[in-house]
Design a protein around this motif. Structure first.
Motif, PDB file in Angstrom:
ATOM      1  N   GLU A 115       1.090  -1.322  -0.308  1.00  0.00           N
ATOM      2  CA  GLU A 115       0.040  -0.021   0.079  1.00  0.00           C
ATOM      3  C   GLU A 115       0.841   1.270   0.017  1.00  0.00           C
ATOM      4  O   GLU A 115       0.479   2.679  -0.716  1.00  0.00           O
ATOM      5  CB  GLU A 115      -0.890   0.225   1.694  1.00  0.00           C
ATOM      6  N   LYS A 129       2.235   1.687  -3.674  1.00  0.00           N
ATOM      7  CA  LYS A 129       1.118   1.635  -4.498  1.00  0.00           C
ATOM      8  C   LYS A 129       0.904   4.008  -4.478  1.00  0.00           C
ATOM      9  O   LYS A 129       0.574   4.115  -5.711  1.00  0.00           O
ATOM     10  CB  LYS A 129       0.116   1.503  -4.637  1.00  0.00           C
ATOM     11  N   LYS A 130       1.126   4.063  -2.627  1.00  0.00           N
ATOM     12  CA  LYS A 130       0.808   5.322  -2.743  1.00  0.00           C
ATOM     13  C   LYS A 130       1.973   6.587  -3.199  1.00  0.00           C
ATOM     14  O   LYS A 130       2.114   7.735  -4.026  1.00  0.00           O
ATOM     15  CB  LYS A 130       0.514   6.010  -1.010  1.00  0.00           C
ATOM     16  N   GLN A 138       1.466   6.452  -7.237  1.00  0.00           N
ATOM     17  CA  GLN A 138       0.593   7.458  -7.753  1.00  0.00           C
ATOM     18  C   GLN A 138       1.001   8.888  -7.559  1.00  0.00           C
ATOM     19  O   GLN A 138       0.469   9.421  -8.164  1.00  0.00           O
ATOM     20  CB  GLN A 138      -0.919   6.863  -6.855  1.00  0.00           C
TER      21      GLN A 138
END
Length: 53
Positions: free
Chosen positions: A6, A9-10, A13
């Motif tokens: 996570e 991913k953050k 992005q």
């Protein structure tokens, strides 16, 4: 336990968003440059016939 997937991913992005913002700004600046009227260039160091004497 920390969710590394996570977190990555953050970060990915956020990096993608940052790059998109920079690309948009670059394109906007390029369009401003292309659309601007041509500047008159003046040489400040022009020599005249009087300067050569």
């Amino acid at each position: 336990m920390v969710d590394y997937k996570e977190m990555c991913k953050k970060m990915f992005q956020a990096a993608e968003l940052s790059i998109s913002i920079l690309i948009a700004a670059q394109r906007e600046c390029e369009e401003m440059y292309i659309s601007a009227p041509e500047s008159k260039i003046i040489s400040l160091n022009q020599k005249t016939d009087e300067d050569e004497e």
